[in-house]
Write an enzyme that holds these catalytic residues in place. Structure first.
Site, PDB file in Angstrom:
ATOM      1  N   LEU A  83      29.158  72.920  70.463  1.00  0.00           N
ATOM      2  CA  LEU A  83      28.052  73.704  71.017  1.00  0.00           C
ATOM      3  C   LEU A  83      28.011  73.589  72.528  1.00  0.00           C
ATOM      4  CD1 LEU A  83      25.313  72.387  68.576  1.00  0.00           C
ATOM      5  CD2 LEU A  83      26.920  74.275  68.225  1.00  0.00           C
TER       6      LEU A  83
ATOM      7  N   GLU B 179      25.563  73.639  75.835  1.00  0.00           N
ATOM      8  CA  GLU B 179      24.158  73.539  76.229  1.00  0.00           C
ATOM      9  C   GLU B 179      23.719  74.886  76.764  1.00  0.00           C
ATOM     10  OE1 GLU B 179      22.754  70.252  78.537  1.00  0.00           O
ATOM     11  OE2 GLU B 179      24.290  68.948  77.691  1.00  0.00           O
TER      12      GLU B 179
ATOM     13  N   CYS C  97      29.730  66.474  78.979  1.00  0.00           N
ATOM     14  CA  CYS C  97      30.908  66.534  78.105  1.00  0.00           C
ATOM     15  C   CYS C  97      32.235  66.583  78.854  1.00  0.00           C
ATOM     16  CB  CYS C  97      30.789  67.729  77.177  1.00  0.00           C
ATOM     17  SG  CYS C  97      29.243  67.717  76.284  1.00  0.00           S
TER      18      CYS C  97
HETATM   19  C1  UGA Z   1      31.085  72.019  76.657  1.00  0.00           C
HETATM   20  C2  UGA Z   1      31.965  72.899  75.769  1.00  0.00           C
HETATM   21  O1  UGA Z   1      32.014  74.218  76.306  1.00  0.00           O
HETATM   22  C3  UGA Z   1      31.432  72.947  74.347  1.00  0.00           C
HETATM   23  O2  UGA Z   1      32.308  73.687  73.518  1.00  0.00           O
HETATM   24  C4  UGA Z   1      31.316  71.500  73.815  1.00  0.00           C
HETATM   25  O3  UGA Z   1      30.765  71.448  72.519  1.00  0.00           O
HETATM   26  C5  UGA Z   1      30.411  70.706  74.741  1.00  0.00           C
HETATM   27  O4  UGA Z   1      30.966  70.716  76.071  1.00  0.00           O
HETATM   28  C6  UGA Z   1      30.339  69.293  74.207  1.00  0.00           C
HETATM   29  O5  UGA Z   1      31.376  68.629  74.145  1.00  0.00           O
HETATM   30  O6  UGA Z   1      29.270  68.887  73.760  1.00  0.00           O
HETATM   31  P1  UGA Z   1      28.788  72.389  77.966  1.00  0.00           P
HETATM   32  O7  UGA Z   1      29.075  71.086  78.631  1.00  0.00           O
HETATM   33  O8  UGA Z   1      27.445  72.615  77.393  1.00  0.00           O
HETATM   34  O9  UGA Z   1      29.815  72.639  76.736  1.00  0.00           O
HETATM   35  O10 UGA Z   1      29.005  73.524  79.039  1.00  0.00           O
HETATM   36  P2  UGA Z   1      30.040  74.664  79.444  1.00  0.00           P
HETATM   37  O11 UGA Z   1      29.349  75.950  79.322  1.00  0.00           O
HETATM   38  O12 UGA Z   1      31.341  74.534  78.775  1.00  0.00           O
HETATM   39  O13 UGA Z   1      30.172  74.336  81.002  1.00  0.00           O
HETATM   40  C7  UGA Z   1      30.633  73.085  81.493  1.00  0.00           C
HETATM   41  C8  UGA Z   1      30.768  73.108  82.999  1.00  0.00           C
HETATM   42  O14 UGA Z   1      31.836  73.959  83.394  1.00  0.00           O
HETATM   43  C9  UGA Z   1      29.531  73.615  83.733  1.00  0.00           C
HETATM   44  O15 UGA Z   1      29.289  72.788  84.848  1.00  0.00           O
HETATM   45  C10 UGA Z   1      29.920  75.023  84.170  1.00  0.00           C
HETATM   46  O16 UGA Z   1      29.258  75.429  85.352  1.00  0.00           O
HETATM   47  C11 UGA Z   1      31.411  74.843  84.416  1.00  0.00           C
HETATM   48  N1  UGA Z   1      32.177  76.109  84.291  1.00  0.00           N
HETATM   49  C12 UGA Z   1      32.290  76.738  83.090  1.00  0.00           C
HETATM   50  C13 UGA Z   1      32.829  76.630  85.416  1.00  0.00           C
HETATM   51  O17 UGA Z   1      32.746  76.068  86.521  1.00  0.00           O
HETATM   52  N2  UGA Z   1      33.571  77.770  85.276  1.00  0.00           N
HETATM   53  C14 UGA Z   1      33.696  78.412  84.090  1.00  0.00           C
HETATM   54  O18 UGA Z   1      34.399  79.445  84.022  1.00  0.00           O
HETATM   55  C15 UGA Z   1      33.035  77.888  82.971  1.00  0.00           C
END
Ligand code: UGA
Length: 433
Positions: A151, A153, A260
């Site tokens: 999932l 957040e 994560c």
């Molecule tokens: C992440 C994974 O996407 C989930 O599949 C997983 O279940 C979760 O970790 C976990 O292990 O519990 P999350 O940490 O909620 O989810 O957030 P993401 O939406 O993946 O973003 C993570 C970070 O990457 C954020 O700081 C976001 O700003 C950054 N990000 C994301 C970027 O800088 N560029 C992108 O293209 C995408």
């Protein structure tokens, strides 16, 4: 089924609540009394879309309840989920104390045919260790099953209800794997059945691969600034290749944060090392993520010069929009660096307010994006909250002392801003540096 979930953090609470919504009877257990009391009243401890309504609905129809005493409930349960935290220890390894404590507690009170499901993110090999631990205290029929969570957040409930896949690892010795697969049947998704080690690896490999995409595109964005290429178009062009895909995580910015990616990437480097495999690519992913934050701070300093005496407005603190989570948020490093240079910082975030003072004292907190900009010499955008693209720039321009913007998420429209007389900087976009 009657289900128990140990740990009502982000993973456990969403898991318990969504399984209740699917028609099961769920008890969520946590040793934090204040949290349990507030959940009983229908007040969630985290900010997540749809959480409030689902919580109230499932409490009122009696499908979910909360407790601080796991022992009292174990005998009534078919399945017990372990969803406690696995924080990083000092060298980046997952600390399994809470997971093992939960397993021991379960083993002391369990009965035949119960299934223990590991939802927490655990190093490869942990489910086998949990099985061994339980066997030391309980010699009846039981099964341990690995079922990692995927999932995000900010869209956790949506993701639970619409998963790309469900991964279940185990032996199915007493049809435990089958039982867990049945729980997810209503979601009509691909259910991948495998062994413990594969299931545990899928979790770390997925998060590390996604983090790699982000560090990769961020490094390309720095290259774009040198060559005159445009990172937005580069990402667009890459995603048109079906092998890369339209949904690839290729938004350049100030780097990944959260509870994560930072933790899981470092843990996988260590797991690989412990198994005699050097994971150099991932070591670089971690470094590139740090470099990206430093690069953004350098850009600010290069353009503003001496920061002593300047006031800087900051929009966005959480590690991403849709959450109030500040864990490993890039904003922390960036703000601390600017405070070290004696800048005055005024912050605004729709979900984070006074709590920021516990992490970074000495910042001022504004009630709106406009208020944060009063007398500011520059504005930084550190989280891409939707509301920041809907502000009235004419009003913002009047409030600021100097109309300079550093957009750490490449979310604003440079043409609109330049028309209003702003000097606009972002990351890796042609003509904007
Ligand atoms: C992440 C994974 O996407 C989930 O599949 C997983 O279940 C979760 O970790 C976990 O292990 O519990 P999350 O940490 O909620 O989810 O957030 P993401 O939406 O993946 O973003 C993570 C970070 O990457 C954020 O700081 C976001 O700003 C950054 N990000 C994301 C970027 O800088 N560029 C992108 O293209 C995408």
């Amino acid at each position: 089924m009657n289900l128990g979930v140990i740990g009502t953090g982000y993973v456990g609470l969403i898991q318990g609540l969504c399984l209740a919504e699917l028609g099961n009877y769920v008890v969520c257990v946590d040793n934090d009394e204040a949290k349990i009391k507030s959940l009983e009243l229908g007040v969630p401890p985290i900010h997540e879309p749809m959480l409030d309504e689902l919580l109230k609905k499932n409490i009122s129809c009696g499908r979910i309840k909360f407790s601080t005493d796991v022992r009292k409930h174990i005998k009534d349960l078919d399945v017990i989920f372990i969803a406690v935290g696995t924080p990083s220890d000092h060298d980046g390894r997952a600390d399994l104390t809470y997971v093992f404590n939960a397993a021991t507690e379960i083993s002391l009170h369990m009965h035949n045919d119960q299934v223990v499901v590991v939802k927490s993110t655990v190093p490869i090999g942990t489910c086998k260790l949990i099985e061994k631990r339980i066997k030391q205290k309980f010699q009846g029929n039981f099964e341990v099953v690995s079922n990692p969570e995927f999932l995000r957040e900010g869209s956790a409930i949506y993701d639970f209800m619409n998963p790309d896949r469900v991964v279940i690892g185990g032996t199915n010795e007493f049809r435990g794997v089958e039982k867990i697969a049945n729980l997810y049947k209503p979601l009509q998704t691909t259910i991948l059945l495998t062994n413990y080690e594969t299931s545990e690896t899928i979790k770390y490999a997925s998060n590390s691969y996604l983090a790699t995409q982000i560090s990769f595109i961020n490094t390309i964005s720095r290259l774009c600034e040198k060559t005159g290429a445009d990172i937005t178009k580069v990402a667009e062009g890459m995603k048109l290749d079906k092998r890369i895909g339209a949904k690839a995580q290729l938004r350049a910015g100030i780097g990944y944060g959260g509870s994560c990616f930072p933790k899981d990437v470092k843990a996988l480097v260590n797991i690989a090392n412990d198994n005699g495999v050097r994971f150099g690519i991932l070591e670089e992913v971690v470094k590139a993520n740090i470099i990206q934050r430093e690069f953004f701070v350098d850009k600010i300093k290069r353009n503003l010069g001496e920061l002593d005496g300047l006031t800087i407005a900051v929009w966005g603190l959480s590690f991403k929009p849709g959450t109030d989570d500040m864990r490993d948020a890039p904003s922390i490093y960036i703000i601390k660096s600017l405070l070290n240079e004696k800048a005055t910082i005024i912050t605004y975030d729709p979900a984070v307010s006074a709590e920021i003072l516990k992490i970074i004292p000495h910042v001022q907190i504004a009630e709106s994006p406009l208020e944060a900009c009063k007398g500011a010499d520059a504005l930084l955008v550190l989280t891409e909250w939707d509301e920041f693209s809907k502000v009235k720039w004419a009003d913002i321009a009047k409030k600021m002392r100097n109309k300079i913007i550093f957009d750490g998420r490449n979310m604003l429209d440079s043409k609109v801003l330049e028309k209003r007389g702003f000097k606009y900087h972002s990351l890796g976009r042609t003509g904007i540096q």
